[in-house]
Design a protein around this motif. Structure first.
Motif, PDB file in Angstrom:
ATOM      1  N   SER A  44     -18.475 -14.311   7.552  1.00 25.87           N
ATOM      2  CA  SER A  44     -17.851 -15.024   8.667  1.00 25.87           C
ATOM      3  C   SER A  44     -18.092 -14.291   9.989  1.00 25.87           C
ATOM      4  O   SER A  44     -18.415 -14.911  11.005  1.00 25.87           O
ATOM      5  CB  SER A  44     -16.342 -15.168   8.432  1.00 25.87           C
ATOM      6  N   THR A  45     -17.953 -12.964   9.963  1.00 24.19           N
ATOM      7  CA  THR A  45     -18.109 -12.183  11.184  1.00 24.19           C
ATOM      8  C   THR A  45     -19.549 -12.198  11.688  1.00 24.19           C
ATOM      9  O   THR A  45     -19.796 -12.265  12.900  1.00 24.19           O
ATOM     10  CB  THR A  45     -17.658 -10.728  10.948  1.00 24.19           C
ATOM     11  N   LEU A  46     -20.511 -12.155  10.770  1.00 25.37           N
ATOM     12  CA  LEU A  46     -21.919 -12.010  11.153  1.00 25.37           C
ATOM     13  C   LEU A  46     -22.689 -13.327  11.110  1.00 25.37           C
ATOM     14  O   LEU A  46     -23.912 -13.325  11.322  1.00 25.37           O
ATOM     15  CB  LEU A  46     -22.590 -10.989  10.232  1.00 25.37           C
ATOM     16  N   LEU A  47     -22.005 -14.439  10.845  1.00 29.10           N
ATOM     17  CA  LEU A  47     -22.710 -15.717  10.689  1.00 29.10           C
ATOM     18  C   LEU A  47     -23.494 -16.095  11.944  1.00 29.10           C
ATOM     19  O   LEU A  47     -24.653 -16.531  11.861  1.00 29.10           O
ATOM     20  CB  LEU A  47     -21.699 -16.822  10.349  1.00 29.10           C
ATOM     21  N   ASN A  48     -22.890 -15.938  13.115  1.00 26.33           N
ATOM     22  CA  ASN A  48     -23.578 -16.286  14.353  1.00 26.33           C
ATOM     23  C   ASN A  48     -24.876 -15.505  14.500  1.00 26.33           C
ATOM     24  O   ASN A  48     -25.926 -16.074  14.841  1.00 26.33           O
ATOM     25  CB  ASN A  48     -22.650 -16.025  15.540  1.00 26.33           C
ATOM     26  N   ARG A  49     -24.835 -14.213  14.229  1.00 27.93           N
ATOM     27  CA  ARG A  49     -26.033 -13.383  14.339  1.00 27.93           C
ATOM     28  C   ARG A  49     -27.102 -13.806  13.349  1.00 27.93           C
ATOM     29  O   ARG A  49     -28.296 -13.859  13.680  1.00 27.93           O
ATOM     30  CB  ARG A  49     -25.675 -11.908  14.125  1.00 27.93           C
ATOM     31  N   MET A  50     -26.695 -14.129  12.109  1.00 27.50           N
ATOM     32  CA  MET A  50     -27.671 -14.515  11.088  1.00 27.50           C
ATOM     33  C   MET A  50     -28.364 -15.831  11.435  1.00 27.50           C
ATOM     34  O   MET A  50     -29.576 -15.970  11.280  1.00 27.50           O
ATOM     35  CB  MET A  50     -26.985 -14.619   9.722  1.00 27.50           C
ATOM     36  N   ILE A  84     -19.108 -16.983  18.801  1.00 24.79           N
ATOM     37  CA  ILE A  84     -19.984 -17.028  19.978  1.00 24.79           C
ATOM     38  C   ILE A  84     -20.253 -15.592  20.431  1.00 24.79           C
ATOM     39  O   ILE A  84     -20.113 -15.245  21.607  1.00 24.79           O
ATOM     40  CB  ILE A  84     -19.380 -17.890  21.118  1.00 24.79           C
ATOM     41  N   ASN A  85     -20.637 -14.783  19.470  1.00 21.27           N
ATOM     42  CA  ASN A  85     -20.835 -13.352  19.680  1.00 21.27           C
ATOM     43  C   ASN A  85     -21.768 -13.078  20.860  1.00 21.27           C
ATOM     44  O   ASN A  85     -21.469 -12.253  21.729  1.00 21.27           O
ATOM     45  CB  ASN A  85     -21.398 -12.750  18.384  1.00 21.27           C
ATOM     46  N   ASN A  86     -22.896 -13.788  20.924  1.00 25.25           N
ATOM     47  CA  ASN A  86     -23.893 -13.521  21.957  1.00 25.25           C
ATOM     48  C   ASN A  86     -23.367 -13.836  23.366  1.00 25.25           C
ATOM     49  O   ASN A  86     -23.730 -13.182  24.343  1.00 25.25           O
ATOM     50  CB  ASN A  86     -25.169 -14.313  21.685  1.00 25.25           C
ATOM     51  N   ILE A  87     -22.477 -14.845  23.479  1.00 27.80           N
ATOM     52  CA  ILE A  87     -21.925 -15.215  24.788  1.00 27.80           C
ATOM     53  C   ILE A  87     -20.970 -14.137  25.299  1.00 27.80           C
ATOM     54  O   ILE A  87     -21.027 -13.727  26.469  1.00 27.80           O
ATOM     55  CB  ILE A  87     -21.222 -16.582  24.699  1.00 27.80           C
ATOM     56  N   PHE A  88     -20.087 -13.639  24.434  1.00 25.44           N
ATOM     57  CA  PHE A  88     -19.147 -12.590  24.844  1.00 25.44           C
ATOM     58  C   PHE A  88     -19.859 -11.264  25.109  1.00 25.44           C
ATOM     59  O   PHE A  88     -19.416 -10.470  25.957  1.00 25.44           O
ATOM     60  CB  PHE A  88     -18.054 -12.409  23.793  1.00 25.44           C
ATOM     61  N   VAL A  89     -20.960 -11.008  24.400  1.00 29.61           N
ATOM     62  CA  VAL A  89     -21.747  -9.802  24.662  1.00 29.61           C
ATOM     63  C   VAL A  89     -22.251  -9.806  26.100  1.00 29.61           C
ATOM     64  O   VAL A  89     -22.159  -8.798  26.820  1.00 29.61           O
ATOM     65  CB  VAL A  89     -22.931  -9.707  23.670  1.00 29.61           C
ATOM     66  N   ARG A  90     -22.756 -10.961  26.541  1.00 29.38           N
ATOM     67  CA  ARG A  90     -23.278 -11.045  27.907  1.00 29.38           C
ATOM     68  C   ARG A  90     -22.154 -11.053  28.951  1.00 29.38           C
ATOM     69  O   ARG A  90     -22.274 -10.437  30.011  1.00 29.38           O
ATOM     70  CB  ARG A  90     -24.137 -12.305  28.053  1.00 29.38           C
ATOM     71  N   PHE A  91     -21.025 -11.740  28.630  1.00 26.83           N
ATOM     72  CA  PHE A  91     -19.939 -11.851  29.609  1.00 26.83           C
ATOM     73  C   PHE A  91     -19.293 -10.494  29.881  1.00 26.83           C
ATOM     74  O   PHE A  91     -19.059 -10.131  31.048  1.00 26.83           O
ATOM     75  CB  PHE A  91     -18.886 -12.847  29.107  1.00 26.83           C
ATOM     76  N   TYR A  92     -19.000  -9.734  28.820  1.00 26.91           N
ATOM     77  CA  TYR A  92     -18.326  -8.447  29.005  1.00 26.91           C
ATOM     78  C   TYR A  92     -19.301  -7.285  29.182  1.00 26.91           C
ATOM     79  O   TYR A  92     -18.885  -6.165  29.513  1.00 26.91           O
ATOM     80  CB  TYR A  92     -17.401  -8.156  27.826  1.00 26.91           C
ATOM     81  N   GLY A  93     -20.597  -7.530  28.934  1.00 23.36           N
ATOM     82  CA  GLY A  93     -21.581  -6.460  29.084  1.00 23.36           C
ATOM     83  C   GLY A  93     -21.425  -5.357  28.062  1.00 23.36           C
ATOM     84  O   GLY A  93     -21.598  -4.167  28.384  1.00 23.36           O
ATOM     85  N   GLN A 147      -7.851 -17.194  16.172  1.00 26.03           N
ATOM     86  CA  GLN A 147      -8.025 -16.091  17.121  1.00 26.03           C
ATOM     87  C   GLN A 147      -8.836 -14.951  16.515  1.00 26.03           C
ATOM     88  O   GLN A 147      -9.462 -14.167  17.242  1.00 26.03           O
ATOM     89  CB  GLN A 147      -6.662 -15.586  17.593  1.00 26.03           C
ATOM     90  N   TRP A 148      -8.841 -14.861  15.185  1.00 27.69           N
ATOM     91  CA  TRP A 148      -9.660 -13.834  14.539  1.00 27.69           C
ATOM     92  C   TRP A 148     -11.152 -14.088  14.757  1.00 27.69           C
ATOM     93  O   TRP A 148     -11.912 -13.184  15.105  1.00 27.69           O
ATOM     94  CB  TRP A 148      -9.358 -13.793  13.038  1.00 27.69           C
ATOM     95  N   ILE A 149     -11.588 -15.333  14.596  1.00 29.41           N
ATOM     96  CA  ILE A 149     -13.024 -15.626  14.563  1.00 29.41           C
ATOM     97  C   ILE A 149     -13.547 -16.176  15.877  1.00 29.41           C
ATOM     98  O   ILE A 149     -14.751 -16.398  16.016  1.00 29.41           O
ATOM     99  CB  ILE A 149     -13.323 -16.615  13.402  1.00 29.41           C
ATOM    100  N   GLN A 150     -12.677 -16.410  16.898  1.00 32.42           N
ATOM    101  CA  GLN A 150     -13.120 -17.069  18.123  1.00 32.42           C
ATOM    102  C   GLN A 150     -14.143 -16.242  18.902  1.00 32.42           C
ATOM    103  O   GLN A 150     -14.943 -16.797  19.655  1.00 32.42           O
ATOM    104  CB  GLN A 150     -11.918 -17.395  19.028  1.00 32.42           C
ATOM    105  N   TYR A 151     -14.146 -14.911  18.725  1.00 32.44           N
ATOM    106  CA  TYR A 151     -15.150 -14.082  19.381  1.00 32.44           C
ATOM    107  C   TYR A 151     -16.448 -14.045  18.575  1.00 32.44           C
ATOM    108  O   TYR A 151     -17.541 -14.152  19.133  1.00 32.44           O
ATOM    109  CB  TYR A 151     -14.632 -12.651  19.553  1.00 32.44           C
TER     110      TYR A 151
END
Length: 534
Positions: free
Chosen positions: A316-322, A96-105, A89-93
């Protein structure tokens, strides 16, 4: 009648013995001898026995036996499982950082805080939870951790609309509270439930669950929540992920209620037996923290551990962005790279735990793993932008094997340096350091990546791993817990010596003491001669 040669005499390895009137002569079967209370300190080990086995004869009152409980494996595996769920639950957001950014705006920084809130919540709550662990024990902490984890998972199910971002924040904050009841437990469970020859392995298994949860958190969300444009479809896929998480968390909470126990019936090691014999009123939580902070070696380890683990949290937190910045559209492979880092790290954690149980080389192993973590991060930094994903997978695996494998090493090294202080307190201080550095590194590296690119951000982390390596060099291997167990084993040897040899050894020890005393007076330099050459 007592043997006059042995009465009142003894040595560290040959305690004095006695026999009652009419008892057998030395060398005869059945001779009893008196165990030295100061030396044995109330510990009567029964090597190799299990909780279900019959004791080797009745133990004297106040003389606890050392045994291993079969339940210990159920306890550590169950803890590992609900730790897994919380780490997921810590890393699930973030995965897929970019997906939640678009979903929640919301901004990427807001999604990053869903991971960083775990680190922020830990800092003020550490000491109250550590105090509870010392005063109320393992079972209460396990129940609280699994309960908060379950509650947070169900709260998130109320955030399946784009305008309900505050609800998902609330659910994540509740899960972050659960983490405070989890992170300090591995070394405590290992010490309370496992024998001296398996504590490092047990600690690795306990940490293993947390790392496996992070691994699943990297690979499962990109599969369950594809990058879709339709908001309704996206909400449906997010709900599936949240429902699965809540169901698993609920099942684990029920199992904790049924299976988890405070401690085994008998202490599993001599070191643990000595702690249990200490009267509760002699323990002061505040004094314990003060003693820990005056322990120079432990303070150095706090900083070194925080630097290494803080780098891991930031990566771990920034891996998706990198990964997305260098390989657009590769959300699934970004998760797989995270999986590679953590799975290889789990292998490193287990192997390092087994290695420590076999060799007890805490300082050397910690230093080597730290150096290799630095080398792995440097390799990962310069291969991330080459354009070849398979190379990134290889270097990420090497990085994870050592950087993630360092986590249980830090816990166990701390337990050795701080014995007989509470493992929950020492582990908690390590984790506070990790959370503080994790927040600083995540925010700073995120800003650096946005302005200068991923390579500059990773080099920023490399500089702090280099600092941590130098700090580790200056930590002395003061293995207090290991020394306590060795002292107990020496006591066992003296207890098993044949009575006739005991009498002879006591007599010879007395003669040597008189000879040395005479030589001290005649030859002043005799005190400087090593005992082995006298």
């Amino acid at each position: 009648m007592r043997d006059s040669a042995a009465q009142g005499m003894g040595s560290p390895c040959c305690p004095a013995f006695s026999r009652g009137d009419g008892g057998p002569e030395p060398g005869e079967k059945g001779l009893a001898y008196q165990e030295t209370p100061e030396l044995l300190e109330g510990v009567k080990p029964v090597p190799g026995s299990l909780e279900a086995e019959t004791p080797n004869g009745p133990a004297p009152v106040g003389d606890p036996e050392v045994r291993l409980s079969l339940r210990r494996w159920a306890v550590v595996v169950l803890f590992s499982c609900y730790s897994l769920c919380n780490a997921f639950q810590w890393i699930q957001y973030g995965s897929i950082n970019n997906i939640f950014v678009r979903f929640y705006g919301v901004s990427t920084f807001a999604i990053d805080w869903l991971s960083m809130c775990y680190m922020l919540t830990y800092i003020p709550l550490l000491f109250p939870v550590a105090w509870l662990l010392d005063k109320r024990g393992l079972r209460l902490i396990a129940l609280a951790g699994s309960a908060f984890n379950c509650l947070g998972a169900w709260v998130k199910l109320g955030s399946l609309k784009p305008h309900l971002f505050p609800v998902t924040v609330l659910g994540q904050v509740i899960c972050s509270v659960a983490q405070v009841f989890i992170l300090g437990m591995p070394s405590r469970i290992a010490s309370v439930w496992f024998g001296s020859h398996e504590v490092s392995t047990a600690c690795s298994i306990a940490v293993f669950g947390n790392q496996l949860g992070i691994a699943i958190g990297f690979v499962l969300p990109p599969v369950l929540v594809p990058n879709l444009e339709d908001t309704e479809q996206l909400a449906y896929h997010i709900s599936i992920m949240f429902f699965i998480t809540a169901a698993v968390a609920t099942m684990l909470f029920i199992l904790v209620i049924i299976v988890f126990r405070e401690k085994p019936l008998f202490p599993p090691s001599r070191a643990q037996a000595l702690i249990q014999l200490k009267p509760p009123e002699e323990y002061s939580y505040v004094q314990s923290i003060c003693r820990l902070l005056r322990n120079t070696n432990f303070v150095l380890l706090i900083v070194a551990y925080g630097l290494n683990t803080g780098c891991f949290y930031a990566l771990s937190t920034l891996l998706n962005r990198m990964v997305i910045q260098n390989y657009p559209g590769e959300e699934v492979n970004a998760g797989r790279i995270g999986l590679t880092i953590v799975v290889s790290g789990m292998a490193g954690a287990l192997l390092s735990g087994i290695w420590l149980d076999k060799t007890k080389t805490y300082k050397k192993t910690t230093l080597v793993v730290y150096i290799m973590s630095l080398g792995g991060l440097v390799a990962y930094t310069f291969t991330l932008s080459l354009g070849h994903l398979w190379v990134v997978f290889v270097t990420a695996g090497v990085l994870g094997f050592f950087m993630t494998g360092y986590l249980p090493l830090g816990f166990e090294f701390a337990a050795e340096l701080t014995y007989p202080e509470s493992e929950g307190t020492s582990s908690g201080l390590l984790n506070v350091s990790a959370q503080v550095f994790g927040i600083i590194f995540t925010i700073a590296q995120g800003k650096i990546i946005d302005r200068f690119g991923t390579q500059a951000g990773n080099l920023f982390l490399c500089s702090f791993l280099l600092l941590g390596t130098f700090i580790t060099v200056f930590i002395k291997a003061d293995l207090r817990r290991q020394q306590a167990n060795m002292d107990g084993e020496q006591t066992d040897v003296s207890r098993d010596v044949h009575p006739a040899l005991l009498k002879q050894s006591v007599s010879e020890a007395g003669k040597m003491h008189k000879i040395n005393s005479l030589l001290y007076r005649i030859l002043p330099f005799w005190k400087t001669v090593p005992p082995s050459t006298r």
